[in-house]
Scaffold this motif. Structure first.
Motif, PDB file in Angstrom:
ATOM      1  N   ALA A  54      -8.065  -6.028 -13.517  1.00 26.47           N
ATOM      2  CA  ALA A  54      -8.763  -7.218 -13.008  1.00 26.47           C
ATOM      3  C   ALA A  54      -9.867  -6.810 -12.033  1.00 26.47           C
ATOM      4  N   LEU A  55      -9.565  -5.846 -11.150  1.00 31.99           N
ATOM      5  CA  LEU A  55     -10.597  -5.336 -10.240  1.00 31.99           C
ATOM      6  C   LEU A  55     -11.754  -4.716 -11.016  1.00 31.99           C
ATOM      7  N   ALA A  56     -11.444  -4.010 -12.106  1.00 34.42           N
ATOM      8  CA  ALA A  56     -12.493  -3.390 -12.926  1.00 34.42           C
ATOM      9  C   ALA A  56     -13.410  -4.452 -13.522  1.00 34.42           C
ATOM     10  N   GLU A  57     -12.838  -5.530 -14.017  1.00 36.77           N
ATOM     11  CA  GLU A  57     -13.666  -6.598 -14.580  1.00 36.77           C
ATOM     12  C   GLU A  57     -14.556  -7.222 -13.507  1.00 36.77           C
ATOM     13  N   ALA A  58     -14.059  -7.266 -12.275  1.00 36.54           N
ATOM     14  CA  ALA A  58     -14.848  -7.801 -11.159  1.00 36.54           C
ATOM     15  C   ALA A  58     -15.875  -6.795 -10.632  1.00 36.54           C
ATOM     16  N   GLY A  59     -15.737  -5.517 -11.034  1.00 32.47           N
ATOM     17  CA  GLY A  59     -16.680  -4.490 -10.612  1.00 32.47           C
ATOM     18  C   GLY A  59     -16.377  -3.845  -9.275  1.00 32.47           C
ATOM     19  N   VAL A  60     -15.140  -3.977  -8.786  1.00 28.53           N
ATOM     20  CA  VAL A  60     -14.803  -3.434  -7.467  1.00 28.53           C
ATOM     21  C   VAL A  60     -13.616  -2.464  -7.507  1.00 28.53           C
ATOM     22  N   HIS A  61     -13.295  -1.936  -8.656  1.00 34.59           N
ATOM     23  CA  HIS A  61     -12.127  -1.068  -8.823  1.00 34.59           C
ATOM     24  C   HIS A  61     -12.306   0.342  -8.287  1.00 34.59           C
ATOM     25  N   ASN A  62     -13.503   0.765  -8.017  1.00 28.54           N
ATOM     26  CA  ASN A  62     -13.736   2.124  -7.519  1.00 28.54           C
ATOM     27  C   ASN A  62     -13.967   2.178  -6.017  1.00 28.54           C
ATOM     28  N   TYR A  63     -13.566   1.114  -5.311  1.00 27.65           N
ATOM     29  CA  TYR A  63     -13.745   1.043  -3.866  1.00 27.65           C
ATOM     30  C   TYR A  63     -12.398   0.851  -3.195  1.00 27.65           C
ATOM     31  N   ASN A  64     -12.340   1.165  -1.915  1.00 27.63           N
ATOM     32  CA  ASN A  64     -11.185   0.875  -1.087  1.00 27.63           C
ATOM     33  C   ASN A  64     -11.418  -0.487  -0.437  1.00 27.63           C
ATOM     34  N   LEU A  65     -10.629  -1.458  -0.827  1.00 29.57           N
ATOM     35  CA  LEU A  65     -10.821  -2.823  -0.338  1.00 29.57           C
ATOM     36  C   LEU A  65     -10.149  -2.998   1.014  1.00 29.57           C
ATOM     37  N   VAL A  66     -10.907  -3.488   1.970  1.00 24.96           N
ATOM     38  CA  VAL A  66     -10.419  -3.763   3.312  1.00 24.96           C
ATOM     39  C   VAL A  66     -10.412  -5.279   3.461  1.00 24.96           C
ATOM     40  N   THR A  67      -9.229  -5.851   3.593  1.00 21.40           N
ATOM     41  CA  THR A  67      -9.084  -7.303   3.613  1.00 21.40           C
ATOM     42  C   THR A  67      -9.449  -7.876   4.976  1.00 21.40           C
ATOM     43  N   LEU A  68     -10.261  -8.906   4.937  1.00 20.68           N
ATOM     44  CA  LEU A  68     -10.663  -9.637   6.137  1.00 20.68           C
ATOM     45  C   LEU A  68      -9.959 -10.983   6.167  1.00 20.68           C
ATOM     46  N   SER A  69      -9.919 -11.589   7.348  1.00 22.96           N
ATOM     47  CA  SER A  69      -9.459 -12.973   7.411  1.00 22.96           C
ATOM     48  C   SER A  69     -10.588 -13.850   6.875  1.00 22.96           C
TER      49      SER A  69
END
Length: 170
Positions: free
Chosen positions: A23-38
């Protein structure tokens, strides 16, 4: 930061984590480290609904995101959504929800945004919602919606070393 991009995707895989990664790959963000914000939007950046992220930097960079994600087992359905409301000043709020039904997810997002607006003494002028859903067939299915803040930033590496099998050596 000049832009917040809304991206989303759905995918399948043999495990829960691989479905989430798809799902992240389809969104284009699978090769990053996601840092969750509020969920507070600063006044400055525009929000662009893009679907799939463009190149946002080198592999392994950090991306700051507000994320909704969910995974379903074979034979089940899943939905993830992010909604936002902005005030005249540009400040705003995100609200993220996941569940098994896209209509219920959207309804809960709108209810949450209404409650969030009530907590703030701002004049809200815009509200939007993005929901992604998937049904798992033979494998797990994942759905994700992310509000991506700006572009990638190098991930911290200070104090990290390569392990060689001996404690304390690099």
């Amino acid at each position: 930061m000049s832009l917040i991009r809304l991206v989303w995707g759905a995918g399948e895989g043999p495990t829960e984590l691989s479905a989430f990664d798809a799902a992240l790959a389809e969104a284009g963000v699978h090769n990053y480290n996601l840092v969750t914000l509020s969920s507070v939007i600063p006044a400055g950046p525009d929000i662009e609904v893009v679907g799939t992220a463009p190149d946002l930097g080198p592999v392994g960079d950090e991306l700051h995101v507000v994320e909704s994600s969910a995974v379903a087992a074979p034979g089940e359905s899943v939905a993830a959504g992010v909604g936002w409301a902005r005030s005249e000043s540009g400040r705003g709020i995100f609200y993220e929800v996941d569940g098994d039904d896209p209509e219920s997810v959207e309804a809960e997002i709108r209810e949450g945004l209404a409650a969030g607006r009530e907590l703030r003494d701002w004049r809200f002028v815009d509200e939007q919602v993005v929901v992604e859903s998937a049904t798992a067939t033979d494998e797990y299915a994942g759905a994700v919606v992310c509000a991506v803040y700006g572009e990638g930033r190098p991930a911290p590496t200070e104090g990290r070393g390569r392990l060689t099998g001996e404690r304390g050596t690099e």
